[in-house]
Design a protein around this motif. Sequence first.
Motif, short mmCIF file in Angstrom:
data_model
loop_
_atom_site.label_atom_id
_atom_site.label_comp_id
_atom_site.label_asym_id
_atom_site.label_seq_id
_atom_site.Cartn_x
_atom_site.Cartn_y
_atom_site.Cartn_z
N LEU A 36 0.78 -1.24 0.00
CA LEU A 36 0.00 0.00 0.00
C LEU A 36 0.81 1.28 0.00
N PHE A 47 -0.61 4.88 1.01
CA PHE A 47 -2.04 4.91 0.66
C PHE A 47 -2.85 5.72 1.67
N SER A 48 -2.57 5.50 2.94
CA SER A 48 -3.36 6.15 3.98
C SER A 48 -3.25 7.67 3.89
N THR A 98 -2.65 9.21 1.22
CA THR A 98 -3.32 9.59 -0.01
C THR A 98 -4.81 9.79 0.25
N THR A 99 -5.40 8.90 1.02
CA THR A 99 -6.83 9.10 1.33
C THR A 99 -7.02 10.26 2.31
N ASP A 100 -6.01 10.51 3.18
CA ASP A 100 -6.07 11.72 4.04
C ASP A 100 -6.15 12.97 3.16
N TYR A 101 -5.30 12.99 2.15
CA TYR A 101 -5.26 14.13 1.24
C TYR A 101 -6.60 14.27 0.51
N LEU A 158 -5.53 3.37 9.84
CA LEU A 158 -6.93 2.99 10.09
C LEU A 158 -7.55 2.35 8.85
N ASP A 159 -7.18 2.88 7.68
CA ASP A 159 -7.70 2.31 6.43
C ASP A 159 -7.42 0.81 6.38
N LEU A 160 -6.19 0.48 6.68
CA LEU A 160 -5.77 -0.91 6.58
C LEU A 160 -6.42 -1.75 7.68
N LEU A 180 -15.80 8.09 -0.09
CA LEU A 180 -15.54 9.22 0.81
C LEU A 180 -16.28 10.48 0.38
N LYS A 224 -13.91 8.61 6.89
CA LYS A 224 -12.45 8.53 6.88
C LYS A 224 -11.93 8.42 8.31
N MET A 236 -13.36 -0.94 3.74
CA MET A 236 -12.66 -0.82 2.48
C MET A 236 -12.82 -2.07 1.62
N TYR A 239 -8.79 -3.41 -4.08
CA TYR A 239 -8.03 -3.07 -2.89
C TYR A 239 -7.40 -4.34 -2.35
N PRO A 246 -3.88 -2.54 -4.31
CA PRO A 246 -3.65 -2.44 -5.75
C PRO A 246 -3.44 -3.80 -6.42
N THR A 305 -7.82 12.84 -6.65
CA THR A 305 -6.58 13.09 -5.91
C THR A 305 -5.45 13.50 -6.86
#
Lengths: 410, 402
Positions: free
Chosen positions: A108, A111-112, A114-117, A195-197, B116, B123, B129, B135, B137, B194
């Motif tokens: 990943l 990745f985390s 990236t989703t924060d952004y 947290l995503d993971l 999201l 989030k 997920m 997921y 990748p 993004t």
Amino acid sequence: MNKRAVVTGIGVVSPLGIGHQDFWKNLVSGNSGIAPMECLDLSKYECKNGAEVKGLNPEEFLGRKGLRYLNKGTKFLGSSVKMALDDANLEIDEELSNQTGILIGSSLGNFSQTTDYFHDIVRENPSELSPMQSYDVALNSSINYASVVFKIKNFARTISSGFTSSTDAIGNALKLIQNGKADVIIAGGVEQISLDLYMIFYMRKMLAGANGTGSEISMPFDKRRNGFIMSEGSYVFVMEDYDHALSRGARIYGEVSGYGSIFAGNRSSDIGKRVEKALNAMKKCTNDAGISPDDIDLINANGNSGKLSDLIEAKAIKELFGEESENVPVHTVKSALGESYGASGAMQTASALLSINDGLIPPTINYEENDPECNLNIVGERLEKEVNTVLINSFDLSGNNSCLIVKKHE
Amino acid sequence: MPRIVITGLGLVIANGIGVKNAWDALMNGKDGTAELKSFDTSQYKVHRACEVKDFKLDTVFKNETTANTIHKYTYTAAKEALKDSGLSDITGYDRERFGIAVGTLAGELPPFEYLLRKAPEDKANGFDMGVALTYPPSSITTLLSEDFGFEGPNMISLNACSSGNHAIAWAFDLLYEGKVDVMLVGGGELIPQTEFTHFHNLKALAPEKCQPFDKNRKGLVIGEGAGIMVMETLDFASKRNANIYAELKGYGMSCDGHHMTAPHPEGAGAIKAMSNALSAAKITYEDVDYINAHGTGTPLNDIMETLAIKSVFKERAKEIPVSSIKSMIGHTMGAASAIESVVSCLAIKNGAIPPTIHYETPDPECDLDYVPNEGREINVNYVLNNSFAFGGNNVTNIFSRL
């Protein structure tokens, strides 16, 4: 005649310590890196344990400049690369920079972040966000950062193949060195807890302690095993062409001599097929190394305390070794370190190399109750024993089965 | 020495779906740029992109989230490529010698963006997920392996804008070493908001159109799609009488080791990638007939790439046609170099090269033959295909007529 790939430097950022010395000391002492997680708020969830990296001071390895723009995984990787280069006593000068590549596995990456952004994009006016906010958010940006900081100019490559990512990266580095594509490759894996993971494993009830079973312990191959524990870290190696290492008088930890990978389609419920594919991956790897299973004197198992995956691995090992499977020692570092997904293969490789060097096998801690279906020679207590050839197993939940052979160099 | 050949192609790009449609569109200079539809761009200064249009999937996804994955493009292109190569059904072959490698920059992101956008608070609270099909990748290749029954090595190349060529290089080595018989390779991308934001805020996006090598070029246009090819050893292809498009002669890699987002100003890394590719292919700069450029349309890339081409091709630099299909299909990021590899094979097979469209004003600093606005019929024996990524991550490959 192919060239040979040896390891001359090890860099470790792990839940059991920073640097391979602390990592190894704690691992062979049977210490655990697993504890309630502090980096996530898990008050709402039943599974709280994890293996977090603690005590890393990235400034010590990367200096202060630009550090505030870097994400956790980038600090992990950058620090471990610096440690590995220092350990190998290798200075990447102008000439060597053109012969040095970096090849990292990560399922990943960042990745985390990236989703924060993206979260910021949704909540704020996206066109007003500073470009520095996305400076380090690509999945492979930690590898880009390392290539820039350490002046790596031969190539940079990131492989993502789930839990086998770093195993595949090391296997790919082996091939590139064998074929003379690079003299030096910084190879390994990096992964971070987020947290995503956590949510994907939690929702799928794959974590230890899910399903109301209570005990959040990593107990690979133990009858009581009930899921895995998440782990993070970065493990990288200076892999070097053998002649190159010899010519500069480098210390050699060991040789990576074989790699094999098979896709199994692990989502299928056909356990027999999954065992067969795990077995074929091991066979492919020993064939690639030009050895027979009899030459293997230690198995560094994938064993991550997963109910089904440990069973499949045990059955495959038994098929590969036949009666000899009662004798060949099997251990897994995931009992103390948890499942570090894309970084796991590299984590196991660090342990395998240090076993070869010190003639020591770390214990599979928490191994108490024998599972008749996983009846292997599990090393439950630290064992002093000469180790020459290690088979490393790395199996992904959704399909890849990859293996490495690491051996004492002659 | 084993030789590696390409026997099947598949394309899903902004100006055409399917190899035939896409090739006709490229040769006719059809621009795939339009108003961006997949998310709201009202807060941005740029509103255009190269999205795939009128796409219909011949398989049905269970829900909207999973329909937002790049799998729809990679699956479609892969299916076309396998059919083209005669390998739709691999019963009877050793499946463990059939592998898959796909490059992407952020192909896994759009389903999460979809989730999201609907519930941003998830989030922080944690969300499932697992509902997202792609997921992590590596699920992109896992899904393809399961769809087509491939059981060999399997990986995702996460190398930003050179991801596709990295995947192709990795596959080349596996075939060359005799570890596999067939590799399904390429790249796929959707447009994640993004990445759109990332490029937008770096001021790298052109407001209207992508004009590679033009004096007034204003940046790249973001794009999406997939390009997939079937690669196999010549032995294996000959035994089954496969139709052969081209041979992959070799690849060259390099890394600038210079900056996270800007290319090396003199193109040191690009020069090295091209030179390494020529030596790997065992040819010289005199042999190349066509350069499929990285040509993003950003001020920095196009000057750098021009300088690098001049350095490698010396006195021949101005006589070799160089074109960038990004003028028509945008910068498809992780898929770009794979799509361009497919187009390189088609150039050899069809004896024609696509133009660089929107070429209006020559730039004294970019003074090569960029095949302006009109495609050309020429005999192509050797194509050099460049890809340069953020982080200075460069891979160039060379295709030839067999």
